[in-house]
Design a protein around this motif. Structure first.
Motif, short mmCIF file in Angstrom:
data_model
loop_
_atom_site.label_atom_id
_atom_site.label_comp_id
_atom_site.label_asym_id
_atom_site.label_seq_id
_atom_site.Cartn_x
_atom_site.Cartn_y
_atom_site.Cartn_z
N ILE A 24 67.93 -1.95 -6.98
CA ILE A 24 66.84 -2.62 -6.27
C ILE A 24 65.81 -3.15 -7.26
N LEU A 25 65.46 -2.34 -8.24
CA LEU A 25 64.45 -2.76 -9.21
C LEU A 25 64.94 -3.91 -10.08
N VAL A 26 66.20 -3.87 -10.50
CA VAL A 26 66.73 -4.96 -11.32
C VAL A 26 66.80 -6.25 -10.51
N THR A 27 67.20 -6.15 -9.25
CA THR A 27 67.25 -7.33 -8.39
C THR A 27 65.86 -7.94 -8.22
N ALA A 28 64.87 -7.10 -7.94
CA ALA A 28 63.50 -7.59 -7.77
C ALA A 28 62.97 -8.19 -9.08
N LEU A 29 63.33 -7.58 -10.20
CA LEU A 29 62.88 -8.08 -11.49
C LEU A 29 63.48 -9.45 -11.80
N VAL A 30 64.78 -9.60 -11.60
CA VAL A 30 65.45 -10.86 -11.91
C VAL A 30 64.96 -11.97 -10.99
N PHE A 33 61.34 -12.86 -11.85
CA PHE A 33 61.27 -13.66 -13.07
C PHE A 33 61.70 -15.09 -12.82
N GLY A 34 62.77 -15.26 -12.04
CA GLY A 34 63.23 -16.62 -11.73
C GLY A 34 62.21 -17.41 -10.94
N ILE A 35 61.61 -16.78 -9.94
CA ILE A 35 60.59 -17.45 -9.14
C ILE A 35 59.35 -17.74 -9.99
N PHE A 51 57.15 -13.93 -2.69
CA PHE A 51 57.40 -12.73 -1.89
C PHE A 51 58.67 -12.83 -1.05
N VAL A 52 58.86 -13.95 -0.37
CA VAL A 52 59.97 -14.06 0.57
C VAL A 52 61.33 -14.00 -0.12
N PRO A 53 61.57 -14.75 -1.19
CA PRO A 53 62.88 -14.62 -1.85
C PRO A 53 63.12 -13.25 -2.45
N LYS A 54 62.06 -12.63 -2.97
CA LYS A 54 62.21 -11.29 -3.54
C LYS A 54 62.55 -10.28 -2.45
N ALA A 55 61.91 -10.38 -1.31
CA ALA A 55 62.21 -9.47 -0.20
C ALA A 55 63.63 -9.68 0.31
N ALA A 59 66.72 -6.99 0.13
CA ALA A 59 67.48 -6.64 1.33
C ALA A 59 68.97 -6.80 1.11
N VAL A 60 69.37 -7.87 0.42
CA VAL A 60 70.79 -8.07 0.11
C VAL A 60 71.28 -6.98 -0.85
N ALA A 61 70.46 -6.62 -1.83
CA ALA A 61 70.84 -5.55 -2.76
C ALA A 61 71.01 -4.23 -2.03
N LEU A 62 70.16 -3.97 -1.04
CA LEU A 62 70.31 -2.75 -0.25
C LEU A 62 71.58 -2.78 0.59
N LEU A 63 71.91 -3.95 1.13
CA LEU A 63 73.13 -4.07 1.91
C LEU A 63 74.36 -3.88 1.03
#
Length: 91
Positions: A24-30, A33-35, A51-55, A59-63
């Motif tokens: 989750i943390l790596v997904t939010a970080l990447v 950073f991209g945004i 906020f919206v793309p990160k959220a 959610a996809v990473a959790l799935l």
């Protein structure tokens, strides 16, 4: 209760917590950073753009990794319950 056994289980719990937080943390970080890079290139400073793309990515990473996370937690919980009598008896 043996202190080394308790500390061993505590360290195992902390390592498990770090392993479970990592996807989750790596997904939010990447994604963050991209945004951020996109915002700095286009000079668009909209809060919802970050906020919206990160959220959604979290959610996809959790799935994707949710089943693995739950199975790791269940395995660790089973290990704790198996070792509980040994920890209480001091062995």
């Amino acid at each position: 209760m043996d202190t080394t056994a308790v500390l061993d289980m505590a360290v195992s719990g902390l390592v498990l917590a770090a392993k479970l937080c990592l996807p989750i943390l790596v997904t939010a970080l990447v994604v963050g950073f991209g945004i951020s890079l996109f915002q700095s290139m286009t000079q668009i400073q909209e809060i919802t753009l970050s906020f919206v793309p990160k959220a959604a990515a979290v959610a996809v990473a959790l799935l994707v990794s949710g089943h693995w996370m739950v199975s790791e937690l269940v395995a660790f919980t089973h290990l704790l319950f198996e070792r509980l009598p040994d920890l209480l008896n001091g062995g």
